[in-house]
Design a protein around this motif. Sequence first.
Motif, short mmCIF file in Angstrom:
data_model
loop_
_atom_site.label_atom_id
_atom_site.label_comp_id
_atom_site.label_asym_id
_atom_site.label_seq_id
_atom_site.Cartn_x
_atom_site.Cartn_y
_atom_site.Cartn_z
N ALA A 1 0.56 -1.15 -0.21
CA ALA A 1 -0.26 0.07 -0.03
C ALA A 1 1.31 1.53 -0.07
CB ALA A 1 -0.53 -0.05 1.14
N ALA A 2 1.47 1.63 0.51
CA ALA A 2 3.23 2.09 0.44
C ALA A 2 3.49 2.97 -0.53
CB ALA A 2 4.31 2.36 1.19
N GLY A 3 3.38 1.83 -1.53
CA GLY A 3 3.70 2.00 -3.25
C GLY A 3 5.20 1.92 -3.33
N PRO A 4 5.90 1.43 -4.32
CA PRO A 4 7.84 2.67 -4.55
C PRO A 4 7.81 2.84 -4.15
CG PRO A 4 5.99 2.74 -6.63
CD PRO A 4 5.24 2.79 -5.71
N TRP A 5 7.95 3.88 -3.92
CA TRP A 5 8.10 4.98 -2.99
C TRP A 5 8.27 4.74 -1.49
CZ3 TRP A 5 12.58 5.24 -6.35
CH2 TRP A 5 11.65 4.88 -7.69
N HIS A 6 7.29 4.48 -1.29
CA HIS A 6 7.26 4.36 0.41
C HIS A 6 6.64 5.22 0.55
CE1 HIS A 6 9.42 0.37 0.57
NE2 HIS A 6 10.18 0.96 -0.21
N SER A 7 5.72 5.56 -0.05
CA SER A 7 5.05 6.83 0.73
C SER A 7 4.04 6.17 1.96
CB SER A 7 3.67 7.14 0.28
OG SER A 7 3.38 8.63 0.09
N LYS A 8 3.53 7.19 2.50
CA LYS A 8 2.29 6.94 4.09
C LYS A 8 1.15 7.33 3.40
CE LYS A 8 2.99 11.79 5.58
NZ LYS A 8 3.44 12.10 7.04
N LEU A 9 0.94 8.38 2.48
CA LEU A 9 -0.09 8.43 2.35
C LEU A 9 -1.02 7.63 1.10
CD1 LEU A 9 -2.08 11.22 1.27
CD2 LEU A 9 -0.62 11.01 -0.72
N ARG A 10 -2.39 7.65 2.30
CA ARG A 10 -3.35 6.63 1.70
C ARG A 10 -4.77 6.94 0.42
NH1 ARG A 10 0.73 4.70 2.54
NH2 ARG A 10 1.03 2.35 3.89
N TYR A 11 -5.24 6.52 -0.13
CA TYR A 11 -6.24 7.18 -0.73
C TYR A 11 -8.04 6.06 -0.54
CZ TYR A 11 -3.30 9.40 -3.49
OH TYR A 11 -2.30 10.46 -3.71
N GLY A 12 -8.93 6.83 -0.09
CA GLY A 12 -9.72 6.50 0.34
C GLY A 12 -10.25 6.82 1.31
N GLY A 13 -10.01 7.17 2.39
CA GLY A 13 -9.82 7.29 4.09
C GLY A 13 -8.86 6.31 4.88
N LEU A 14 -9.19 5.87 5.86
CA LEU A 14 -8.37 4.48 7.07
C LEU A 14 -8.96 3.52 5.81
CD1 LEU A 14 -8.60 5.98 10.39
CD2 LEU A 14 -6.59 6.20 9.05
N TYR B 1 -6.43 0.88 7.54
CA TYR B 1 -4.86 1.52 7.29
C TYR B 1 -4.09 1.41 8.38
CZ TYR B 1 -5.78 1.72 2.26
OH TYR B 1 -6.04 1.37 0.85
N GLU B 2 -3.17 1.59 8.57
CA GLU B 2 -2.32 2.31 9.73
C GLU B 2 -2.67 4.25 9.98
OE1 GLU B 2 -0.68 0.74 8.25
OE2 GLU B 2 -0.27 -1.43 8.98
N ARG B 3 -2.55 4.19 11.39
CA ARG B 3 -2.98 5.52 10.81
C ARG B 3 -1.67 6.51 12.26
NH1 ARG B 3 -3.47 11.00 13.52
NH2 ARG B 3 -5.02 12.16 13.44
N PRO B 4 -0.58 6.58 11.66
CA PRO B 4 0.31 7.43 12.95
C PRO B 4 0.38 8.80 13.25
CG PRO B 4 0.89 7.68 10.74
CD PRO B 4 -0.35 6.97 10.30
N THR B 5 1.15 9.36 13.95
CA THR B 5 0.79 10.55 14.46
C THR B 5 1.37 11.40 13.55
OG1 THR B 5 1.75 9.96 17.13
CG2 THR B 5 2.62 12.01 16.18
N ALA B 6 2.05 11.30 12.66
CA ALA B 6 2.33 12.09 11.65
C ALA B 6 1.23 11.63 10.48
CB ALA B 6 4.13 12.40 11.05
#
Length: 556
Positions: free
Chosen positions: A340-353, A364-369
């Motif tokens: 889910a982090a994609g090829p570049w290890h992004s924390k961005l997720r689409y469609g909500g939690l 999905y995980e929900r981190p502090t940042a």
Amino acid sequence: MKRISTLLTLAVVILLSGRTDACTNFLIGKKASADGSAMITYAMDSYTAYGYLDFSPAADHPKGSKRAIVDGDTQKPLGEIDEVEHTYSVVGYMNEHQLAIMETTWGGREACWDTTGGIDYVSLMRIALERCRTAREAIDVMTSLVAQYGYASEGESFSIADTSEVWLMDMTGKGGKERGAVWVATRIPDDCISAHANQARTTYLPLKGSRYDKKKGYCVSKDGNVIWSKDVISFARNNGFYSGEDNAFSYAAVYNPYEFSGLYVCEARVWSFFRRFSDDMDKYFDYASGKTFLESNGQTPGEPMPLYFKPNHKVGLQELKECMRDQYEGTPLDITQGTAAGPWHSKLRYGGLTYKMDSTVYWYERPTATQQTACVLLAHIRPHKEGIMWFGVDDAATSLLVPMYCRINSIPECYRLGNGDLYTYSPTSAWWTFNIVANWVYTKYERMIVDLQKVRSIWEDKFNSQISVIDESIAGMPDAQKREFLTRYSIAQAEESTAAWKELGIYLMTKYLDGVERREENGQFLRNEWGNPESPNRLSYSKPYLQTISNEVAHE
């Protein structure tokens, strides 16, 4: 420990309670910090909030004046209350006396929400900051105001700190059945740390030896370090929320019943923060990740984490800033890893939690940042020195915390309310500047975040080293001159760092334009001997990601 994503398939019907986009607070007692300062942090997370630095100057008010109350989230007018004759200046959520108040929303029982209440949580914080010098005074003012006018918000946790004490208060309303709120406030020991993240944290009350203070109108523990509304248990009984023995009453379990979302989405953030300062916090992983809750079919959340504890080392200012940037790195919940982090290890997720496939709900995980942060604040409460409200806009992982001294006379244009908004771009707005950079960084996060961190480190090293220099420079200055000096300094740092972030954005756009990486040496992009740009590096996906997509790509 393994990633627990597969465990979430057990969650067939789990509904989210409270706000999924809400906030995170860390609390540090003055003897738990490296420099003897109390500190509290605030990530103000919302997809509908615009990041600006709130400011109100000290003021005198004619006798009989009224103060309008407007809901801080919706801007709905709630009425008015009597104003006091003098109010203190406030920068962000810290006043000129170094009283700071921050929050996270946990929602709780809908039956406790009071739609007829006269004061919302944002107004409650602002009023206390304008009227109070100490944390205990703020608690008295906040609880007396909701008793008189009614509490118009959902369940809330407040961090309240001054130069002497740090408190955590959980509060929820009475559903409009009667005025007031049911609440518990706990003093965090000076040598301890605490945290809350959209889940009520207070559990059992120290009833033995406690007393009712008639003058204050609330109950006080034997040692005086825990106070609570006199009807916190009886209200729950009368409304069918609780039927057990008094000594088994848990505020969190009764007013904010544990659900998977309150654990995996909320308590996990507290766990990740705590584990940095504890040698045995991993024993709470099954609780904080919701594993115990799911395996017991919702019968028990497991053993809750402590409200506070003594850290295994003193917490430094810069270390706390890094805690605010936590994305679960190095834990089974690391949101920068996995498909889910994609090829570049992004924390961005689409469609909500969450998303649902067939009859199963996935989380999905929900981190502090997080990307939906409007602004981040760190109250640096320094006894016998000038307090600092460290302030940044947007995602803490890509933002910069800039020192705004708590006794400044005005704020920077780049942080001003009205300088742009969520739908109106402003080239002089820090919020827009930092958001543009962050959203470009998300596209190739693994590569670009390193470039961003290099620039940020230069600025933060400068800020951190300048604190002691400023302390020395203003020693002995007349107060008015001191405040003016701190105002000029704070404004300059904000405007100059925002300008630097614009330059960073241009640099990152140039370096990673069109999916390649422009080569550079000694800070300069390479050109050939005739001045033409050198061929760039063509960035390749990682081997695991190439293996994932190989069946969709033509091959010989």
